[in-house]
Design an enzyme around this catalytic site. Structure first.
Site, PDB file in Angstrom:
ATOM      1  CG  LEU A 125      -2.106   0.966   1.532  1.00  0.00           C
ATOM      2  CD1 LEU A 125      -2.934   1.194   0.582  1.00  0.00           C
ATOM      3  CD2 LEU A 125      -2.976   1.235   2.902  1.00  0.00           C
ATOM      4  N   PRO A 128       7.048   5.666  -2.050  1.00  0.00           N
ATOM      5  CG  PRO A 128       8.573   5.189  -3.300  1.00  0.00           C
ATOM      6  CD  PRO A 128       7.428   5.145  -2.913  1.00  0.00           C
ATOM      7  CB  SER A 132      -0.177   9.098   7.272  1.00  0.00           C
ATOM      8  OG  SER A 132       0.648   9.528   7.832  1.00  0.00           O
ATOM      9  CB  ILE A 157       6.083  -3.488   0.350  1.00  0.00           C
ATOM     10  CG1 ILE A 157       5.971  -2.958  -0.555  1.00  0.00           C
ATOM     11  CG2 ILE A 157       5.515  -5.581   0.490  1.00  0.00           C
ATOM     12  CD1 ILE A 157       4.510  -2.017   0.785  1.00  0.00           C
ATOM     13  CB  THR A 158       6.370  -6.728   6.115  1.00  0.00           C
ATOM     14  OG1 THR A 158       6.255  -5.369   6.876  1.00  0.00           O
ATOM     15  CG2 THR A 158       6.469  -7.514   6.805  1.00  0.00           C
ATOM     16  N   GLY A 345      23.393  -0.630  32.951  1.00  0.00           N
ATOM     17  CA  GLY A 345      24.088  -0.518  31.778  1.00  0.00           C
ATOM     18  C   GLY A 345      23.691  -2.000  31.105  1.00  0.00           C
ATOM     19  CD  GLU A 368      -0.679  -3.734   9.905  1.00  0.00           C
ATOM     20  OE1 GLU A 368      -1.739  -3.453  10.423  1.00  0.00           O
ATOM     21  OE2 GLU A 368       0.244  -4.798   9.861  1.00  0.00           O
ATOM     22  CB  THR A 370       1.609   7.503  12.809  1.00  0.00           C
ATOM     23  OG1 THR A 370       0.098   7.967  12.599  1.00  0.00           O
ATOM     24  CG2 THR A 370       1.971   6.730  11.392  1.00  0.00           C
TER      25      THR A 370
HETATM   26  C1  FAD Z   1       9.722  -1.226   9.045  1.00  0.00           C
HETATM   27  C2  FAD Z   1       8.218  -1.323   8.168  1.00  0.00           C
HETATM   28  C3  FAD Z   1       7.544  -2.076   7.958  1.00  0.00           C
HETATM   29  C4  FAD Z   1       6.153  -1.457   6.535  1.00  0.00           C
HETATM   30  N1  FAD Z   1       5.684  -2.640   6.303  1.00  0.00           N
HETATM   31  C5  FAD Z   1       3.975  -1.910   5.623  1.00  0.00           C
HETATM   32  C6  FAD Z   1       4.699  -3.415   4.755  1.00  0.00           C
HETATM   33  O1  FAD Z   1       3.914  -4.179   4.611  1.00  0.00           O
HETATM   34  N2  FAD Z   1       3.085  -2.461   3.427  1.00  0.00           N
HETATM   35  C7  FAD Z   1       2.581  -1.086   3.510  1.00  0.00           C
HETATM   36  O2  FAD Z   1       1.871  -0.869   3.027  1.00  0.00           O
HETATM   37  N3  FAD Z   1       3.407  -0.620   4.535  1.00  0.00           N
HETATM   38  C8  FAD Z   1       4.407  -1.281   5.376  1.00  0.00           C
HETATM   39  N4  FAD Z   1       5.210   0.305   5.748  1.00  0.00           N
HETATM   40  C9  FAD Z   1       4.946   1.759   6.272  1.00  0.00           C
HETATM   41  C10 FAD Z   1       4.180   2.386   6.877  1.00  0.00           C
HETATM   42  O3  FAD Z   1       2.972   1.994   7.304  1.00  0.00           O
HETATM   43  C11 FAD Z   1       4.193   3.606   7.247  1.00  0.00           C
HETATM   44  O4  FAD Z   1       5.246   3.849   7.228  1.00  0.00           O
HETATM   45  C12 FAD Z   1       3.023   4.366   7.771  1.00  0.00           C
HETATM   46  O5  FAD Z   1       1.777   4.263   7.417  1.00  0.00           O
HETATM   47  C13 FAD Z   1       3.432   6.078   8.018  1.00  0.00           C
HETATM   48  O6  FAD Z   1       3.991   6.479   6.536  1.00  0.00           O
HETATM   49  P1  FAD Z   1       4.593   7.253   6.192  1.00  0.00           P
HETATM   50  O7  FAD Z   1       5.780   6.696   6.662  1.00  0.00           O
HETATM   51  O8  FAD Z   1       5.411   7.834   5.516  1.00  0.00           O
HETATM   52  O9  FAD Z   1       5.134   8.558   7.561  1.00  0.00           O
HETATM   53  P2  FAD Z   1       4.352  10.535   7.191  1.00  0.00           P
HETATM   54  O10 FAD Z   1       2.843   9.704   6.532  1.00  0.00           O
HETATM   55  O11 FAD Z   1       4.237  10.868   6.501  1.00  0.00           O
HETATM   56  O12 FAD Z   1       3.893  11.193   8.570  1.00  0.00           O
HETATM   57  C14 FAD Z   1       5.155  11.363   9.243  1.00  0.00           C
HETATM   58  C15 FAD Z   1       4.321  11.754  10.621  1.00  0.00           C
HETATM   59  O13 FAD Z   1       3.842  12.862   9.773  1.00  0.00           O
HETATM   60  C16 FAD Z   1       2.365  12.295  10.691  1.00  0.00           C
HETATM   61  N5  FAD Z   1       1.332  12.485  10.224  1.00  0.00           N
HETATM   62  C17 FAD Z   1       0.650  13.040   8.962  1.00  0.00           C
HETATM   63  N6  FAD Z   1      -0.437  13.539   8.544  1.00  0.00           N
HETATM   64  C18 FAD Z   1      -0.827  13.621   9.976  1.00  0.00           C
HETATM   65  C19 FAD Z   1      -1.771  14.134  10.188  1.00  0.00           C
HETATM   66  N7  FAD Z   1      -3.014  14.038   9.039  1.00  0.00           N
HETATM   67  N8  FAD Z   1      -2.689  14.402  11.176  1.00  0.00           N
HETATM   68  C20 FAD Z   1      -1.400  14.545  11.973  1.00  0.00           C
HETATM   69  N9  FAD Z   1       0.003  14.258  12.590  1.00  0.00           N
HETATM   70  C21 FAD Z   1       0.398  13.536  10.909  1.00  0.00           C
HETATM   71  C22 FAD Z   1       2.240  10.889  10.943  1.00  0.00           C
HETATM   72  O14 FAD Z   1       1.430  10.435  12.186  1.00  0.00           O
HETATM   73  C23 FAD Z   1       4.050  10.705  11.635  1.00  0.00           C
HETATM   74  O15 FAD Z   1       4.519  10.993  12.662  1.00  0.00           O
HETATM   75  C24 FAD Z   1       6.472  -0.027   7.105  1.00  0.00           C
HETATM   76  C25 FAD Z   1       6.614   0.576   7.593  1.00  0.00           C
HETATM   77  C26 FAD Z   1       8.293   0.302   8.510  1.00  0.00           C
HETATM   78  C27 FAD Z   1       9.398   1.106   9.265  1.00  0.00           C
END
Ligand code: FAD
Length: 388
Positions: A125, A128, A132, A157-158, A345, A368, A370
């Site tokens: 899903l 880059p 969110s 993507i896990t 420590g 899934e 934040t």
């Molecule tokens: C190890 C790992 C495994 C993952 N596995 C998968 C997977 O299998 N499949 C998949 O599809 N994705 C996966 N993800 C992606 C993960 O779901 C996203 O990283 C997550 O949804 C957050 O998106 P972002 O990193 O782009 O952060 P952003 O959306 O850029 O958010 C950055 C910050 O802004 C805040 N923010 C954003 N919008 C708002 C708002 N409207 N109001 C308040 N605060 C906001 C967020 O809470 C966060 O603190 C994985 C991520 C990691 C690190």
């Protein structure tokens, strides 16, 4: 909610606990250092029926209810969050989505292999540029005769490099059509990962979940037949959200596992380590730390079990799943950190497991949805106002 486990639930929990103690706990630190869990673990999870929980037996599943699924997920999370994540994604997000939304052919093709651990699934899903704000994803699928042609990129993507099938979300709506803008123009596809044009690259250097394969996927003119679409055209976002609503319960159950592991480690250390000529457990401030973890553990576990109970009773559970995920993930970060404090420590070096719990727990408040996104979901359910 009945808190007494049935014989079947107790048996599956014991089976999982025994498996985790024998096969996972002794290897978790080495897998973390090597940045890869033993891939053979997938087949073992399948053989025990864990990858088929809640999936009907006619599709190779092992049946069981959602509390049984939660209990197994807790145990795996206690052993190693990387292993837990393999299952949460392949079964929780992919197989369950196929079972819910799939055609008979899609179920017959994918579910037996996923349930047996002969294949893994990944859930693609995030992109880059859209995390969110997933409804604004830009990967595009264009109809070409009886095929769809997919172009775009997916991030973090896990299971990405290990998966045999990717559940991919792509924009199929007409550009410029307001009726198909944002999440309304998204469809879901089951893409075999050996399809030409699909490149998968491992993401290295993660803080935690280091044993788990995380990948970037790039789609360049990836052609899939029309019957690869999962669910109706334009309903892909519904597929994704229905998967994540249950997925959040799974992440939360994994967090309960981390909290349990943190408590077990902290209690064992506190009763054995001596300072001021007595076990540190006899200092009141150390007991306070242990009590704090215990309270978080019980609260998080009850919230997770409530979601499983609601699902089994056919009641709405989406908001409760967000509540459980928000609470359990924040609690796991706190509990692991408190356990590290109990270790002093020694907690800071990887001879002991608590440092890994801190690193693994950290992602739970991010993926899934934040913690901020969970709060917006809960706030919307309370007020009817969409504050995104
Ligand atoms: C190890 C790992 C495994 C993952 N596995 C998968 C997977 O299998 N499949 C998949 O599809 N994705 C996966 N993800 C992606 C993960 O779901 C996203 O990283 C997550 O949804 C957050 O998106 P972002 O990193 O782009 O952060 P952003 O959306 O850029 O958010 C950055 C910050 O802004 C805040 N923010 C954003 N919008 C708002 C708002 N409207 N109001 C308040 N605060 C906001 C967020 O809470 C966060 O603190 C994985 C991520 C990691 C690190």
């Amino acid at each position: 909610m009945n808190l007494e486990l049935t014989e079947e639930q107790a048996a599956v929990r014991e089976l999982a606990a025994d498996f985790v103690n024998r096969e996972v706990v002794p290897n978790a630190a080495a897998w973390d250092r090597a940045e890869q869990v033993d891939q053979g673990i997938v087949k073992k999870l399948g053989a025990l029926g864990f990858l088929g929980l809640t999936i009907p037996e006619e599709y190779g599943g092992s049946g069981g209810d959602h509390l049984a699924y939660v209990l197994v997920t807790e145990e795996l999370g206690r052993g190693d969050s990387s292993v837990r994540g393999l299952l949460s994604v392949s079964l929780g997000l992919v197989a369950k989505s196929i079972n819910h939304w799939g055609t008979e052919d899609q179920k017959q093709r994918w579910l037996p292999r996923l349930c047996a651990g002969d294949a893994l699934g990944c859930f693609a899903l995030t992109e880059p540029g859209t995390g969110s704000d997933a409804g604004n994803l830009t990967t595009r699928a264009v109809r070409d005769g009886d095929h769809w042609v997919i172009n775009g990129a997916k991030m973090f993507i896990t299971n990405g490099t290990w998966a045999e099938v990717a559940l991919v979300f792509a924009r199929t709506g007409e550009p410029g059509d307001p009726e198909q803008a944002g999440h309304k123009g998204v469809s879901a596809f089951l893409v075999p990962t050996d399809t030409p044009g699909l490149t998968r690259t491992t993401v290295h250097g993660k803080l935690g979940l280091r044993g788990q394969p995380t990948a970037e996927l790039v789609f360049e003119d990836v052609r899939v037949p029309a019957d690869a679409m999962l669910g109706p055209e334009g309903k892909g976002f519904n597929v994704a959200m229905s998967a994540l609503a249950k997925g959040r319960m799974s992440v939360a159950a994994g967090c309960v596992g981390i909290i349990q592991a943190s408590l077990d480690a902290a209690v064992a250390y506190a009763t054995q380590r001596e300072q001021f000529a007595k076990p540190i457990a006899s200092h009141q401030l150390v007991q306070e730390m242990l009590a704090d973890i215990k309270v978080e553990l019980d609260a998080a576990r009850l919230l997770v079990w409530r979601v499983a109970d609601l699902i089994e009773r056919g009641e709405p559970f989406q908001t409760e799943s967000s509540v459980a995920k928000l609470y359990a993930s924040e609690a796991a970060v706190k509990a692991a950190n408190t356990a590290l404090q109990v270790f002093g420590g020694y907690g800071f070096i990887d001879e002991y497991p608590v440092g890994k719990y801190v690193r693994d727990a950290r992602v739970m408040t991010l993926y899934e949805g934040t913690s901020q996104i969970q709060k917006l979901l809960i706030g919307r359910a309370l007020t009817g106002v969409n504050a995104f």
